[in-house]
Design a protein around this motif. Structure first.
Motif, PDB file in Angstrom:
ATOM      1  N   GLN A 141      -6.598   2.994  23.714  1.00  0.00           N
ATOM      2  CA  GLN A 141      -6.187   3.308  22.438  1.00  0.00           C
ATOM      3  C   GLN A 141      -7.136   3.778  21.539  1.00  0.00           C
ATOM      4  N   ILE A 142      -8.125   3.041  21.257  1.00  0.00           N
ATOM      5  CA  ILE A 142      -8.921   3.133  19.979  1.00  0.00           C
ATOM      6  C   ILE A 142      -9.833   4.292  20.376  1.00  0.00           C
ATOM      7  N   THR A 177      -9.479  12.412  16.352  1.00  0.00           N
ATOM      8  CA  THR A 177      -9.812  12.669  14.887  1.00  0.00           C
ATOM      9  C   THR A 177     -11.178  13.420  14.682  1.00  0.00           C
ATOM     10  N   ALA A 178     -12.198  12.862  15.484  1.00  0.00           N
ATOM     11  CA  ALA A 178     -13.454  13.410  15.421  1.00  0.00           C
ATOM     12  C   ALA A 178     -13.363  14.953  16.009  1.00  0.00           C
ATOM     13  N   TRP A 179     -12.504  15.123  17.018  1.00  0.00           N
ATOM     14  CA  TRP A 179     -12.778  16.469  17.484  1.00  0.00           C
ATOM     15  C   TRP A 179     -11.974  17.535  16.685  1.00  0.00           C
ATOM     16  N   LEU A 180     -11.008  17.022  15.719  1.00  0.00           N
ATOM     17  CA  LEU A 180     -10.446  17.934  14.769  1.00  0.00           C
ATOM     18  C   LEU A 180     -11.437  18.196  13.600  1.00  0.00           C
ATOM     19  N   LEU A 181     -12.044  17.141  13.260  1.00  0.00           N
ATOM     20  CA  LEU A 181     -13.129  17.375  12.209  1.00  0.00           C
ATOM     21  C   LEU A 181     -14.298  18.156  12.620  1.00  0.00           C
ATOM     22  N   LEU A 182     -14.574  18.131  13.936  1.00  0.00           N
ATOM     23  CA  LEU A 182     -15.737  19.186  14.556  1.00  0.00           C
ATOM     24  C   LEU A 182     -15.163  20.457  14.437  1.00  0.00           C
ATOM     25  N   GLU A 183     -13.824  20.766  14.685  1.00  0.00           N
ATOM     26  CA  GLU A 183     -13.308  21.973  14.783  1.00  0.00           C
ATOM     27  C   GLU A 183     -13.495  22.759  13.252  1.00  0.00           C
ATOM     28  N   ALA A 184     -12.896  21.748  12.530  1.00  0.00           N
ATOM     29  CA  ALA A 184     -12.926  22.196  11.035  1.00  0.00           C
ATOM     30  C   ALA A 184     -14.394  22.605  10.716  1.00  0.00           C
ATOM     31  N   PHE A 185     -15.396  21.752  10.769  1.00  0.00           N
ATOM     32  CA  PHE A 185     -16.829  21.920  10.708  1.00  0.00           C
ATOM     33  C   PHE A 185     -17.292  23.325  11.307  1.00  0.00           C
ATOM     34  N   ALA A 227     -10.643  13.680  25.934  1.00  0.00           N
ATOM     35  CA  ALA A 227     -12.154  13.178  25.973  1.00  0.00           C
ATOM     36  C   ALA A 227     -12.456  11.734  25.835  1.00  0.00           C
ATOM     37  N   GLY A 228     -12.061  11.359  24.648  1.00  0.00           N
ATOM     38  CA  GLY A 228     -12.113   9.860  24.241  1.00  0.00           C
ATOM     39  C   GLY A 228     -11.523   8.822  25.553  1.00  0.00           C
ATOM     40  N   LEU A 229     -10.383   9.284  26.105  1.00  0.00           N
ATOM     41  CA  LEU A 229      -9.817   8.579  27.194  1.00  0.00           C
ATOM     42  C   LEU A 229     -10.628   8.549  28.291  1.00  0.00           C
ATOM     43  N   ALA A 230     -11.206   9.584  28.766  1.00  0.00           N
ATOM     44  CA  ALA A 230     -12.052   9.875  29.917  1.00  0.00           C
ATOM     45  C   ALA A 230     -13.344   9.069  29.677  1.00  0.00           C
ATOM     46  N   THR A 231     -14.072   9.089  28.468  1.00  0.00           N
ATOM     47  CA  THR A 231     -15.083   8.439  28.332  1.00  0.00           C
ATOM     48  C   THR A 231     -15.049   6.949  28.224  1.00  0.00           C
ATOM     49  N   ILE A 232     -14.033   6.330  27.703  1.00  0.00           N
ATOM     50  CA  ILE A 232     -13.891   4.963  27.832  1.00  0.00           C
ATOM     51  C   ILE A 232     -13.570   4.256  29.032  1.00  0.00           C
ATOM     52  N   THR A 233     -13.061   5.058  30.046  1.00  0.00           N
ATOM     53  CA  THR A 233     -12.670   4.813  31.324  1.00  0.00           C
ATOM     54  C   THR A 233     -13.607   3.685  31.917  1.00  0.00           C
ATOM     55  N   PRO A 234     -14.794   4.218  32.192  1.00  0.00           N
ATOM     56  CA  PRO A 234     -15.774   3.313  32.925  1.00  0.00           C
ATOM     57  C   PRO A 234     -16.010   1.938  32.061  1.00  0.00           C
ATOM     58  N   ALA A 235     -15.794   1.850  30.757  1.00  0.00           N
ATOM     59  CA  ALA A 235     -16.413   0.851  29.941  1.00  0.00           C
ATOM     60  C   ALA A 235     -15.293  -0.054  29.564  1.00  0.00           C
ATOM     61  N   PHE A 279     -14.606   2.038  19.486  1.00  0.00           N
ATOM     62  CA  PHE A 279     -14.708   2.956  18.408  1.00  0.00           C
ATOM     63  C   PHE A 279     -16.005   3.919  18.341  1.00  0.00           C
ATOM     64  N   GLY A 280     -17.169   3.276  18.478  1.00  0.00           N
ATOM     65  CA  GLY A 280     -18.424   4.216  18.848  1.00  0.00           C
ATOM     66  C   GLY A 280     -18.254   5.129  19.981  1.00  0.00           C
ATOM     67  N   ILE A 281     -17.543   4.500  21.104  1.00  0.00           N
ATOM     68  CA  ILE A 281     -17.658   5.465  22.219  1.00  0.00           C
ATOM     69  C   ILE A 281     -16.802   6.600  22.038  1.00  0.00           C
ATOM     70  N   GLY A 282     -15.480   6.388  21.246  1.00  0.00           N
ATOM     71  CA  GLY A 282     -14.812   7.473  20.918  1.00  0.00           C
ATOM     72  C   GLY A 282     -15.584   8.719  20.034  1.00  0.00           C
ATOM     73  N   LEU A 283     -16.460   8.097  19.187  1.00  0.00           N
ATOM     74  CA  LEU A 283     -17.176   9.198  18.425  1.00  0.00           C
ATOM     75  C   LEU A 283     -18.070   9.829  19.241  1.00  0.00           C
ATOM     76  N   ILE A 284     -18.774   9.134  20.127  1.00  0.00           N
ATOM     77  CA  ILE A 284     -19.763   9.721  20.937  1.00  0.00           C
ATOM     78  C   ILE A 284     -19.118  10.688  22.032  1.00  0.00           C
ATOM     79  N   ALA A 285     -17.856  10.271  22.408  1.00  0.00           N
ATOM     80  CA  ALA A 285     -17.164  11.065  23.453  1.00  0.00           C
ATOM     81  C   ALA A 285     -16.773  12.523  22.667  1.00  0.00           C
ATOM     82  N   SER A 286     -16.421  12.493  21.531  1.00  0.00           N
ATOM     83  CA  SER A 286     -15.994  13.787  20.713  1.00  0.00           C
ATOM     84  C   SER A 286     -17.261  14.811  20.799  1.00  0.00           C
ATOM     85  N   VAL A 287     -18.457  14.368  20.351  1.00  0.00           N
ATOM     86  CA  VAL A 287     -19.536  14.951  20.150  1.00  0.00           C
ATOM     87  C   VAL A 287     -19.935  15.724  21.271  1.00  0.00           C
ATOM     88  N   VAL A 288     -20.246  14.798  22.424  1.00  0.00           N
ATOM     89  CA  VAL A 288     -20.960  15.254  23.960  1.00  0.00           C
ATOM     90  C   VAL A 288     -19.910  15.888  24.257  1.00  0.00           C
TER      91      VAL A 288
END
Length: 463
Positions: free
Chosen positions: A256-257, A264-272, A288-296, A306-315
């Motif tokens: 969930q996190i 949230t970060a994806w929307l901010l990146l689109e705004a940027f 993207a966040g759900l897929a990235t957290i899956t192995p961890a 929380f950090g993985i969610g941020l990294i997921a959005s950028v990557v």
């Protein structure tokens, strides 16, 4: 009272609470594939909705049948050199315990306590179904029906099952120390990099010059599909604990996190970059966040999630942009979101796993980062190469693409169905000259009688 909530049938004990939990999780993961159908269906053109949704639903049938016949044996049967399971271990699910849990022996290397062996096979079958279905978003609007069915069935047996065995089934990667809690390598890397191979072989879509042709035709479908996927992901990640415990709870909350933060970060990146906030972007960011957290999910703290969610959005955001610049037509961002999301999350296990979250499993270290990276790279290359070979053989024996002139009407051409049919009212038909109107002979009674006498004669086949 240690005996409460347990049942025994002369062998390994079955825990009724864990069994009930895994029943629910199995249904939740099954629910994800129809969710994927809606997610992808909303993103494609209105004339190709049936085609891509049927590809997801067909996987539930054809792929699960292949899993039942031999796929489970190849993935979780007794290991043959650490590379593949013995196909005679559980053919047609023979030798699977119904009243007992799965124990290491002549047919498998695994111990799966507390739940019936047949339930474990069914739960893992849901992963086998959705993984090839994920690829369909990459080659949307391009593949013919029969080659698709052959492709996903063969792919599950020669790509998914071996990779699953390497990591989860007692194979060489798991023995080396590779950790994948719920499918970062097994599901997302395998499907994402196989999708990349599909793009190289199948080429680009036949789209009109109008840029609107690439726009989603039904954004509410995308939102509905995301909701179904997100709901199912709690069973996908939480259920991978294989029991109702604290590990399942932290995996679900990490899910969930990471999904919320990435959205949230994806929307901010689109705004940027100057885009307006959109529902499609929010949905893709969440996935993207759900897929990235899956192995961890079952190895890291909620703060790391929380950090993985941020990294997921950028990557993933960067990878989606990169593949567009590379002129590869990944129609629905499968490689950028699933492939690279799973790849990134797999490496982050080595950097962020805390032993007190899941004792006796992953613990962060430079060595583990190296192991995770090497395994992710090997799986990515293996999936890319073998998928390319499968498609090459199929294309030489049967054409895998329809003639390009038909690709904007796959629903009608391949399936004889349309997602949307407008049933015109008699007034519209009359206005367009399709129906004839006649009035009874005028009488002295005025307009009311004339209106009552009006008849519509609709030509045969006009509607």
């Amino acid at each position: 009272p240690g005996g409460l909530g347990h049942a025994s049938c002369g062998g390994a004990m079955i825990h009724s609470g864990d069994t009930a939990f895994m029943f629910v999780c199995t249904g939740m993961v099954q629910f994800m594939t129809p969710g994927l159908a809606f997610f992808y269906g909303g993103l494609v053109r209105s004339t190709n909705v049936v085609s891509i949704m049927l590809q997801s639903f067909a996987a539930i049938g054809f792929v699960f049948v292949a899993w039942y016949v031999v796929g489970f044996s190849l993935a979780f049967g007794r290991s043959m050199g650490g590379f593949i399971g013995n196909p005679t271990s559980f053919p047609f699910w023979c030798h699977l315990p119904v009243h007992e849990s799965l124990e290491s022996g002549i047919n498998t290397n695994l111990d799966v306590p507390n739940i019936p062996g047949v339930l474990f096979a069914g739960y893992q079958g849901m992963f086998a179904v959705i993984t090839p279905a994920l690829m369909t978003g990459a080659f949307a609007d391009r593949m013919r029906w029969l080659p698709y069915i052959i492709f996903v069935s063969a792919w599950m047996l020669v790509v998914y099952a071996p990779v699953c065995h390497w990591v989860w089934g007692g194979g060489w990667m798991g023995n080396w120390g590779c950790w994948d809690f719920a499918g970062g390598i097994v599901v997302h890397v395998s499907s994402g990099f196989s999708a990349l191979a599909c793009l190289r072989v199948l080429g680009k879509r036949n789209l009109p010059e109008d840029p609107v042709a690439k726009e989603p035709h039904n954004v509410p479908f995308v939102a509905l599909g995301t909701a179904m996927l997100w709901f199912g992901w709690f069973g996908f990640n939480g259920g991978s604990s294989l029991k109702a415990d604290g590990i399942a709870a932290v995996a679900a909350m990490n899910t969930q996190i990471a999904g919320s933060v990435s959205m949230t970060a994806w929307l901010l990146l689109e705004a940027f970059i100057g885009k307006k906030p959109g529902l499609v972007g929010a949905c893709v960011g969440a996935v993207a966040g759900l897929a990235t957290i899956t192995p961890a999910a079952g190895y890291v703290t909620v703060h790391s999630a929380f950090g993985i969610g941020l990294i997921a959005s950028v990557v993933c955001f960067a990878c989606v942009f990169l593949i567009q610049r590379a002129d590869l037509d990944d129609a629905l961002d499968v490689w950028g979101v699933h492939g690279m999301g799973g790849f990134t999350g797999t490496i982050l296990v080595g950097a962020l796993a805390k032993p007190y979250i899941n004792p006796g499993t992953a613990e962060r270290s430079f060595e583990l980062v190296g192991i995770q990276s090497v395994c992710a790279i090997i799986v990515a290359v293996y999936c890319f190469v073998v998928t390319s070979i499968i498609l090459f053989i199929l294309d030489k024996t049967m054409k895998i693409r329809l003639p390009r002139k038909y690709e904007d009407a796959l629903d009608a051409v391949m399936h004889g169905e349309q997602a949307y049919i407008t049933h015109k009212s008699s007034e519209n038909l009359l206005a367009n000259g399709v129906v004839e109107s006649s009035e009874s002979d005028s009488s002295d009674t005025g307009d009311d009688k004339k209106a009552a006498a009006r008849r519509l004669k609709i030509s045969a086949g006009a509607v």
